[in-house]
Structure formats: C-alpha cells, structure tokens
Motif scaffolding. Structure first.
Motif, PDB file in Angstrom:
ATOM      1  N   SER A 121      48.300  36.821  45.945  1.00  0.00           N
ATOM      2  CA  SER A 121      47.243  37.622  46.005  1.00  0.00           C
ATOM      3  C   SER A 121      45.823  36.792  45.887  1.00  0.00           C
ATOM      4  N   ASP A 122      44.691  37.310  46.242  1.00  0.00           N
ATOM      5  CA  ASP A 122      43.426  36.745  45.531  1.00  0.00           C
ATOM      6  C   ASP A 122      43.598  37.033  44.049  1.00  0.00           C
ATOM      7  N   LEU A 123      43.239  35.973  43.266  1.00  0.00           N
ATOM      8  CA  LEU A 123      43.108  36.261  41.796  1.00  0.00           C
ATOM      9  C   LEU A 123      42.166  35.855  41.059  1.00  0.00           C
ATOM     10  N   LEU A 124      41.483  36.836  40.239  1.00  0.00           N
ATOM     11  CA  LEU A 124      40.438  36.443  39.467  1.00  0.00           C
ATOM     12  C   LEU A 124      40.869  36.094  37.961  1.00  0.00           C
ATOM     13  N   PHE A 125      40.479  34.975  37.371  1.00  0.00           N
ATOM     14  CA  PHE A 125      40.839  34.523  36.037  1.00  0.00           C
ATOM     15  C   PHE A 125      39.305  34.864  35.259  1.00  0.00           C
ATOM     16  N   LEU A 126      39.538  35.797  34.264  1.00  0.00           N
ATOM     17  CA  LEU A 126      38.303  36.212  33.657  1.00  0.00           C
ATOM     18  C   LEU A 126      38.151  35.462  32.221  1.00  0.00           C
ATOM     19  N   ASP A 127      36.953  35.601  31.739  1.00  0.00           N
ATOM     20  CA  ASP A 127      36.469  34.715  30.493  1.00  0.00           C
ATOM     21  C   ASP A 127      37.180  35.039  29.260  1.00  0.00           C
ATOM     22  N   ASN A 128      37.676  36.428  29.571  1.00  0.00           N
ATOM     23  CA  ASN A 128      38.513  37.087  28.287  1.00  0.00           C
ATOM     24  C   ASN A 128      39.876  36.513  28.310  1.00  0.00           C
ATOM     25  N   GLY A 129      40.409  35.825  29.503  1.00  0.00           N
ATOM     26  CA  GLY A 129      41.704  35.582  29.440  1.00  0.00           C
ATOM     27  C   GLY A 129      42.514  36.608  30.503  1.00  0.00           C
ATOM     28  N   ASP A 130      42.035  37.743  30.637  1.00  0.00           N
ATOM     29  CA  ASP A 130      42.630  38.718  31.706  1.00  0.00           C
ATOM     30  C   ASP A 130      42.620  38.064  33.210  1.00  0.00           C
ATOM     31  N   GLU A 131      43.799  38.333  34.008  1.00  0.00           N
ATOM     32  CA  GLU A 131      43.708  38.196  35.334  1.00  0.00           C
ATOM     33  C   GLU A 131      43.834  39.504  36.161  1.00  0.00           C
ATOM     34  N   VAL A 132      42.959  39.503  37.272  1.00  0.00           N
ATOM     35  CA  VAL A 132      42.770  40.714  38.179  1.00  0.00           C
ATOM     36  C   VAL A 132      43.230  40.107  39.500  1.00  0.00           C
ATOM     37  N   GLY A 133      44.556  40.764  40.254  1.00  0.00           N
ATOM     38  CA  GLY A 133      44.736  40.584  41.573  1.00  0.00           C
ATOM     39  C   GLY A 133      44.447  41.388  42.571  1.00  0.00           C
ATOM     40  N   GLY A 134      44.337  41.219  43.767  1.00  0.00           N
ATOM     41  CA  GLY A 134      43.991  41.904  45.053  1.00  0.00           C
ATOM     42  C   GLY A 134      43.430  40.990  45.993  1.00  0.00           C
ATOM     43  N   LEU A 190      36.681  43.023  44.486  1.00  0.00           N
ATOM     44  CA  LEU A 190      37.953  43.058  44.819  1.00  0.00           C
ATOM     45  C   LEU A 190      38.616  44.251  45.205  1.00  0.00           C
ATOM     46  N   SER A 191      39.375  44.109  46.107  1.00  0.00           N
ATOM     47  CA  SER A 191      40.317  45.410  46.529  1.00  0.00           C
ATOM     48  C   SER A 191      41.564  45.366  45.774  1.00  0.00           C
ATOM     49  N   THR A 192      41.717  46.361  44.874  1.00  0.00           N
ATOM     50  CA  THR A 192      43.075  46.600  44.083  1.00  0.00           C
ATOM     51  C   THR A 192      43.909  47.647  44.397  1.00  0.00           C
ATOM     52  N   VAL A 193      44.968  47.697  43.520  1.00  0.00           N
ATOM     53  CA  VAL A 193      45.771  48.835  43.944  1.00  0.00           C
ATOM     54  C   VAL A 193      45.150  50.169  43.309  1.00  0.00           C
ATOM     55  N   VAL A 194      44.182  49.843  42.252  1.00  0.00           N
ATOM     56  CA  VAL A 194      43.442  51.296  42.078  1.00  0.00           C
ATOM     57  C   VAL A 194      42.095  51.356  42.792  1.00  0.00           C
ATOM     58  N   GLY A 195      41.791  50.586  43.663  1.00  0.00           N
ATOM     59  CA  GLY A 195      40.770  50.980  44.562  1.00  0.00           C
ATOM     60  C   GLY A 195      39.817  49.765  44.320  1.00  0.00           C
ATOM     61  N   PRO A 196      38.544  49.540  44.924  1.00  0.00           N
ATOM     62  CA  PRO A 196      37.827  48.578  44.843  1.00  0.00           C
ATOM     63  C   PRO A 196      37.127  48.536  43.290  1.00  0.00           C
ATOM     64  N   VAL A 197      37.050  46.918  43.136  1.00  0.00           N
ATOM     65  CA  VAL A 197      36.339  46.579  41.589  1.00  0.00           C
ATOM     66  C   VAL A 197      35.402  45.493  42.075  1.00  0.00           C
ATOM     67  N   ASP A 198      34.205  45.795  41.163  1.00  0.00           N
ATOM     68  CA  ASP A 198      33.089  44.812  41.224  1.00  0.00           C
ATOM     69  C   ASP A 198      33.206  44.025  39.923  1.00  0.00           C
ATOM     70  N   VAL A 199      33.334  42.830  39.912  1.00  0.00           N
ATOM     71  CA  VAL A 199      33.171  42.007  38.670  1.00  0.00           C
ATOM     72  C   VAL A 199      32.009  41.010  38.760  1.00  0.00           C
TER      73      VAL A 199
END
Length: 232
Positions: A148-161, A173-182
C-alpha cells in the motif's frame, strides 16, 4: 512526462555507461575504460551514436560508450526533497502537489515537472544528515515492497493507506480508520504501492547522468555538446 523528456542542461556532473556519470570538468577527473587503464581526461562530447570524445594531454581520444565504464564521480544529495523514480533514478525536486495520478515538483534542473505516479517509487521529504543513514533511507524508498502507500514518520512510526493528495504542506492518506492529514514536516518519506509502479526493462545502451545537485537520471539517449546536455 519524465519518461519522454528532452532537455538542454549545463550542470552535468558525471557519466556511468553500460550499467552505471557529467559535471564541469575538474582536475584529476578520470575516464575508466572496460578493458584498459583509467586515464585523466575532460569530457568533450558524446554523439547521438554514443561515441565519446575526450580531451587528454592535448589529444582527443574517441571511444564507443559501450567500451567505457564511467567518467567522473557522482555528487552527493545533501538537501531538498528527492523523487525516487521507478527505473532507479533520483531527482532532487521540491514537491508542489499531487493527486492520485500525478505529482508536480519544482526541479532546479528541469523547472516544474509533472510525473505520473506509476513512474515513481516514492519521495524522501527529510534527508538524514548522516550519509550512511541517508543511503539506507534512499535504498528503502527505492526497493521497499510496500503493498500500500506508506508514510515513514520522523518519530519512527509507519502509516499505510492510499495517498489521496499532497497540497498545502500535507499529505492526505485514506486509511482503514478514515482519511488522515499528515503535515509533510512530520514525514521522512513516502513509498508508493509497488503493485501500481510501472517498471520497464532496459533496452539497448543506457547511461546514468549525475548532476551537481545529486540527481541521477538513467538515460536511453544522451548527447553532450561543448556547453549542453540533451537526454531522453
């Protein structure tokens, strides 16, 4: 689009032929033939037939690019956003905006460029200061087999969608919990879904052209004049 771009540039740094760069000639720049000893030379021209002409010790040796490993040395990418192209190239360019099909970025080399997402492996927004960490991040963005599209965040977290858009310094990013703006300042890198990336098998001779800002483009046609560079 980047897969069919022709341009004239004056900032080439190095040439790698037949596998793997062009800059203003520098003292001690060497050409490395496939079957002969390296020699110091300035690059004069590369013809449309891939014939390479050098200036070395008042002579102008000419050789086919297929018989040359490289000339010069690629520069390091030290700052700015980096677009990791699907063919393995890297383009330093500030991301302006994107939708589900295209990304627009501002490059010092090419100006404003519009690139189909299928030609992009990902984007690095924050380059680590450490060279080793920088290379590891660039390699991961280029090679990560993300489903999937994947964000690597500066705190080490990863967010897919699924990436919906980039604008106003944020990625939606459209995720399983809804849209997220980063916000992009929080994002180290964005990797695109590998199933949607279009990769093409190389045909014929290619060269990697490296530039002063660290960009490295894989070219299927390269013509170097006395003061210009034309690539496809």
């Amino acid at each position: 689009m980047m897969d069919t771009t022709y341009c004239v540039l004056h900032t080439a740094y190095c040439l790698l032929f037949a596998c793997a760069a062009v800059a203003a000639p520098a003292e001690g720049v060497r050409a490395v033939p496939v079957d002969d000893e390296p020699f110091s030379a300035e690059l004069a021209t590369v013809g449309p037939d891939w014939q390479v002409t050098f200036v070395a010790d008042a002579t102008r040796p000419v050789m086919p690019a297929a018989e040359l490993v490289c000339w010069g040395q690629c520069g390091e990418i030290r700052q700015g956003h980096v677009l990791a192209l699907a063919d393995g190239g890297l383009l330093v360019a500030e991301v302006f905006q994107a939708d589900k099909e295209h990304l627009t970025a501002d490059s010092d080399l090419f100006g404003l460029v519009d690139i189909p997402l299928e030609l992009l492996a990902g984007v690095v927004f924050q380059l680590p200061a450490d060279r080793h960490a920088r290379d590891l991040l660039l390699d991961r963005v280029a090679l990560d087999d993300a489903e999937s599209d994947l964000l690597f965040l500066d705190n080490g977290d990863e967010v897919g969608g699924q990436m919906e858009a980039i604008r106003d310094d944020a990625i939606r990013l459209s995720t399983v919990v809804g849209p997220v703006d980063v916000e992009t300042p929080r994002i180290r890198a964005l990797v695109f879904n590998r199933a949607l990336v279009r990769r093409r098998e190389p045909q014929g001779l290619q060269a990697i052209a490296g530039f002063g800002d660290g960009s490295r483009l894989i070219t299927s046609r390269l013509v170097v004049g006395e003061e210009s560079l034309e690539i496809e």
